[in-house]
Design an enzyme around this catalytic site. Structure first.
Site, PDB file in Angstrom:
ATOM      1  N   TYR A  14      -1.050  -0.302  10.423  1.00  8.57           N
ATOM      2  CA  TYR A  14      -1.237  -0.671   9.013  1.00  8.57           C
ATOM      3  C   TYR A  14      -0.104  -0.115   8.158  1.00  8.57           C
ATOM      4  O   TYR A  14       0.486  -0.832   7.334  1.00  8.57           O
ATOM      5  CB  TYR A  14      -2.582  -0.145   8.514  1.00  8.57           C
ATOM      6  CG  TYR A  14      -2.892  -0.529   7.085  1.00  8.57           C
ATOM      7  CD1 TYR A  14      -3.374  -1.799   6.782  1.00  8.57           C
ATOM      8  CD2 TYR A  14      -2.710   0.368   6.043  1.00  8.57           C
ATOM      9  CE1 TYR A  14      -3.666  -2.170   5.476  1.00  8.57           C
ATOM     10  CE2 TYR A  14      -2.992   0.009   4.733  1.00  8.57           C
ATOM     11  CZ  TYR A  14      -3.467  -1.257   4.457  1.00  8.57           C
ATOM     12  OH  TYR A  14      -3.744  -1.630   3.164  1.00  8.57           O
ATOM     13  N   SER A  65       0.857  -1.180   0.000  1.00 10.39           N
ATOM     14  CA  SER A  65       0.000   0.000   0.000  1.00 10.39           C
ATOM     15  C   SER A  65       0.894   1.231   0.000  1.00 10.39           C
ATOM     16  O   SER A  65       2.039   1.178   0.480  1.00 10.39           O
ATOM     17  CB  SER A  65      -0.897   0.021   1.250  1.00 10.39           C
ATOM     18  OG  SER A  65      -1.503   1.291   1.434  1.00 10.39           O
TER      19      SER A  65
END
Length: 250
Positions: A159, A146
């Site tokens: 995350y 990501s």
């Protein structure tokens, strides 16, 4: 690498992006093992659709990727069912939204759950497929990270750090598994229609899309097509490709 007749294991293959990746690989003639954590019926539906639409072999497999022994069993089952294993796509992921400033909300449990699935799981899988691919003399591992791993952004500190770790794991595994296995990474920006996006607030989604140069979310099909391109390559390894409508540059 010619993908026709190759065997691909896609973790999170029943998810929004995972399904697109499965279809993109099957369209090129690859057989697909669709791995799921809990949604067996959905994964079996994806496998059935792939087999019917592209006339390839597809099968659903359940696994808890945080369990190293379960991962070893999974790789053994896939290899036995298909006869070989050429491609691993580490797409399975988990997030839980915690604002960066809310350090109390970033509990040890949240941190551990995210790290276990987003970082330790891909490590388990990469280690498990490594001897199979080495014995075959070829292999491809594609990690789905990501842009949160490239900048302090995303749904939580955990995350972001997990995805940064996955990007560096890509580099390290590229070194460890060369020359037989090429290891690369795709880092999407905001994606519509995924479980990760479903966990975000609407204002977070709008803010992320509007901050990109193209003023829209990244496209799941663009990401899936990039996975196919990376699997085909013969001279690219240890690299991360960003697809985020022009938001993060690295």
């Amino acid at each position: 690498m010619d993908l026709k007749g190759a065997v691909a294991l896609v973790t999170g293959g029943n998810g929004g992006l995972g399904q697109r990746i499965c279809h993109a690989l099957a369209q090129e003639g690859a057989h697909v093992a669709v791995m799921y954590a809990r949604s067996r019926e959905q994964a079996e539906g994806v496998a059935s659709e792939l087999a019917s639409q592209y006339h390839i072999k597809a099968q659903a497999f359940g696994c808890d990727i945080t369990d190293g022994a379960a991962v070893d069993r999974l790789v053994g089952e896939v290899t036995k069912a298909f006869g070989r294993l050429d491609i691993l796509v580490n797409d399975a992921a988990y997030n839980f939204a915690v604002p960066f400033a809310d350090l109390d909300g970033l509990t040890p449990q949240v941190w551990n759950d995210i790290m276990a699935i987003n970082l330790t799981g891909p490590m388990h899988l990469s280690k498990a497929v490594a001897p199979v691919m080495k014995a075959q003399g070829r292999g491809r591992i594609v990690n789905i990270a990501s842009v949160a791993g490239l900048a302090p952004t995303g749904s939580s500190i955990a995350y972001a750090v997990s995805k940064a770790g996955l990007i560096h794991l890509t580099r390290c595994m590229a070194v460890a598994l060369a020359p037989e296995t090429l290891v690369n990474c795709v880092a999407p920006g905001l994606l519509d229609g995924t479980r990760a996006t479903a966990n975000l607030k609407s204002e977070q989604i709008e803010r992320s899309a509007s901050a990109s140069l193209l003023k829209k979310p990244a496209d799941k099909d663009d990401c899936a097509d990039m996975v196919v391109t990376i699997c085909r390559t013969e001279t690219m390894t240890g690299q991360t490709v960003v697809i985020d409508s022009g938001r993060i540059f690295h």
